[in-house]
Design a protein around this motif. Structure first.
Motif, PDB file in Angstrom:
ATOM      1  N   MET A 138       0.828  -1.204   0.000  1.00 39.24           N
ATOM      2  CA  MET A 138       0.000   0.000   0.000  1.00 39.24           C
ATOM      3  C   MET A 138       0.865   1.258   0.000  1.00 39.24           C
ATOM      4  O   MET A 138       0.569   2.238  -0.705  1.00 39.24           O
ATOM      5  CB  MET A 138      -0.927  -0.003   1.222  1.00 39.24           C
ATOM      6  CG  MET A 138      -1.944  -1.126   1.244  1.00 39.24           C
ATOM      7  SD  MET A 138      -2.949  -1.149   2.757  1.00 39.24           S
ATOM      8  CE  MET A 138      -3.930   0.344   2.534  1.00 39.24           C
ATOM      9  N   GLU A 147      -5.362   5.953   5.224  1.00 41.38           N
ATOM     10  CA  GLU A 147      -5.882   4.796   4.490  1.00 41.38           C
ATOM     11  C   GLU A 147      -5.334   3.490   5.063  1.00 41.38           C
ATOM     12  O   GLU A 147      -6.051   2.499   5.193  1.00 41.38           O
ATOM     13  CB  GLU A 147      -5.527   4.918   3.011  1.00 41.38           C
ATOM     14  CG  GLU A 147      -6.319   5.996   2.281  1.00 41.38           C
ATOM     15  CD  GLU A 147      -5.817   6.240   0.876  1.00 41.38           C
ATOM     16  OE1 GLU A 147      -6.657   6.555   0.001  1.00 41.38           O
ATOM     17  OE2 GLU A 147      -4.590   6.130   0.634  1.00 41.38           O
ATOM     18  N   LYS A 150      -6.939   2.784   8.465  1.00 40.38           N
ATOM     19  CA  LYS A 150      -8.312   2.316   8.271  1.00 40.38           C
ATOM     20  C   LYS A 150      -8.313   0.848   7.852  1.00 40.38           C
ATOM     21  O   LYS A 150      -9.110   0.039   8.346  1.00 40.38           O
ATOM     22  CB  LYS A 150      -9.014   3.185   7.220  1.00 40.38           C
ATOM     23  CG  LYS A 150     -10.480   2.847   7.003  1.00 40.38           C
ATOM     24  CD  LYS A 150     -11.319   3.160   8.232  1.00 40.38           C
ATOM     25  CE  LYS A 150     -12.787   2.926   7.980  1.00 40.38           C
ATOM     26  NZ  LYS A 150     -13.626   3.161   9.183  1.00 40.38           N
ATOM     27  N   TRP A 151      -7.433   0.497   6.917  1.00 38.69           N
ATOM     28  CA  TRP A 151      -7.301  -0.890   6.465  1.00 38.69           C
ATOM     29  C   TRP A 151      -6.954  -1.805   7.637  1.00 38.69           C
ATOM     30  O   TRP A 151      -7.525  -2.889   7.790  1.00 38.69           O
ATOM     31  CB  TRP A 151      -6.226  -0.953   5.390  1.00 38.69           C
ATOM     32  CG  TRP A 151      -5.878  -2.329   4.899  1.00 38.69           C
ATOM     33  CD1 TRP A 151      -6.454  -2.987   3.851  1.00 38.69           C
ATOM     34  CD2 TRP A 151      -4.885  -3.218   5.425  1.00 38.69           C
ATOM     35  NE1 TRP A 151      -5.880  -4.230   3.688  1.00 38.69           N
ATOM     36  CE2 TRP A 151      -4.911  -4.389   4.645  1.00 38.69           C
ATOM     37  CE3 TRP A 151      -3.970  -3.129   6.466  1.00 38.69           C
ATOM     38  CZ2 TRP A 151      -4.062  -5.473   4.881  1.00 38.69           C
ATOM     39  CZ3 TRP A 151      -3.126  -4.200   6.720  1.00 38.69           C
ATOM     40  CH2 TRP A 151      -3.166  -5.351   5.935  1.00 38.69           C
ATOM     41  N   GLU A 155      -8.339  -5.545   8.825  1.00 41.15           N
ATOM     42  CA  GLU A 155      -7.544  -6.574   8.167  1.00 41.15           C
ATOM     43  C   GLU A 155      -6.511  -7.234   9.074  1.00 41.15           C
ATOM     44  O   GLU A 155      -6.145  -8.389   8.854  1.00 41.15           O
ATOM     45  CB  GLU A 155      -6.859  -5.993   6.926  1.00 41.15           C
ATOM     46  CG  GLU A 155      -7.804  -5.744   5.770  1.00 41.15           C
ATOM     47  CD  GLU A 155      -8.461  -7.030   5.277  1.00 41.15           C
ATOM     48  OE1 GLU A 155      -7.748  -8.014   5.000  1.00 41.15           O
ATOM     49  OE2 GLU A 155      -9.700  -7.055   5.180  1.00 41.15           O
TER      50      GLU A 155
END
Length: 289
Positions: A138, A147, A150-151, A155
């Motif tokens: 990423m 981002e 948040k992932w 995950e």
């Protein structure tokens, strides 16, 4: 701007760290009272020599970093005006994170405009490495810190790790596994199957006699829990037991196909100090841990 860090307890090596852009924090271990920092005190990890020493009776020790050491790693990047994202092994497993908290507080007072963001992988070795590499992907694709954070909220808990150790004396000494009866395992050849849960701790949840039966039992957990397994890396780790690791890899390819994104990794010496030699484990994307 931000830069990314991880630590050697995630099985990340300098060569792979360079590929993703990670800076590497070295987690120490001690042999004969001499403290050793992986990839700082040596360039390459001689895993066969290390695990042979353990086979012959050497019992390494591990220790936490000091706040000063963390500051030495992070401060140069704060001075350059960069924020930091540190993707680390399980906080629940080590007192080193108390030192990290102290360092973070001191750095915030000195550089109030800078931020140190943390992602707890709730794992160690290959369980962390899978997450570290996904976040590295990423980062290379230009994802923002927000981002990635948040992932990670959802995950992180979808990367499972299941493994066994042959000589449970090392786990018994470290006290880092719940539910392990070390004497029983060593005397009867029974291998507890260990996983890392959402609490970031290792727990023995099953057992099998003999390596083949143990690998078959691990495969059962993979079969039940796997989710989009071909869309993510499958990492098999071992403590100088490549032949057994490859046997598990062959079982995986027979089940899921030769196009599986399969990687083999030698467990780092700091974590290996607790696992001992001849262990094998697997990390994969799952519906849950």
């Amino acid at each position: 701007m931000y830069t990314i860090f991880t630590d050697t307890d995630t099985d990340m090596t300098p060569k792979e760290a360079e590929v993703f852009g990670y800076h590497l924090i070295s987690m120490p271990y001690s042999l004969d009272e001499k403290e050793i920092f992986p990839y700082e005190d040596f360039e390459e990890f001689d895993s066969h020599e290390f695990y042979n020493m353990l086979r012959k009776g050497t019992m390494p020790k591990t220790s936490a970093l000091s706040p000063v050491k963390y500051i030495e790693y992070f401060e140069p990047y704060f001075q350059q005006g960069q924020d930091i994202l540190y993707v680390h092994f399980s906080r629940a497993m080590s007192g080193t994170f108390s030192a990290l908290d102290i360092a973070q507080k001191e750095l915030k007072e000195k550089y109030p405009e800078r931020n140190l963001y943390l992602v707890d992988t709730k794992g160690i070795t290959i369980g962390s490495l899978n997450i570290v590499k996904e976040i590295g992907d990423m980062y290379l694709q230009g994802a923002s810190v927000e981002e990635i954070l948040k992932w990670a909220e959802t995950e992180v808990d979808k990367f499972a790790i299941y493994f066994f150790a042959e000589n449970l004396t090392f786990f018994r000494r470290s006290g880092r596994v719940n539910g392990v009866t070390a004497v029983m395992g060593n005397l009867l050849g029974v291998h507890p199957i260990i996983y890392m849960g959402k609490d970031g701790m290792m727990t023995s949840i099953d057992k099998a006699r003999g390596k083949k039966a143990t690998l078959e039992k691990i495969m059962q957990y993979v079969d039940v829990l796997q989710d989009a397994i071909k869309s993510h890396r499958v990492i098999i780790g071992h403590t100088d037991a490549l032949e057994t690791a490859q046997l598990l890899g062959d079982m995986m390819k027979k089940k899921y196909g030769d196009d599986l994104r399969l990687e083999y990794v030698v467990t780092n010496p700091t974590a290996g100090s607790h696992c001992g030699p001849n262990g094998v484990g697997i990390s994969f994307h799952a519906i849950e841990r």
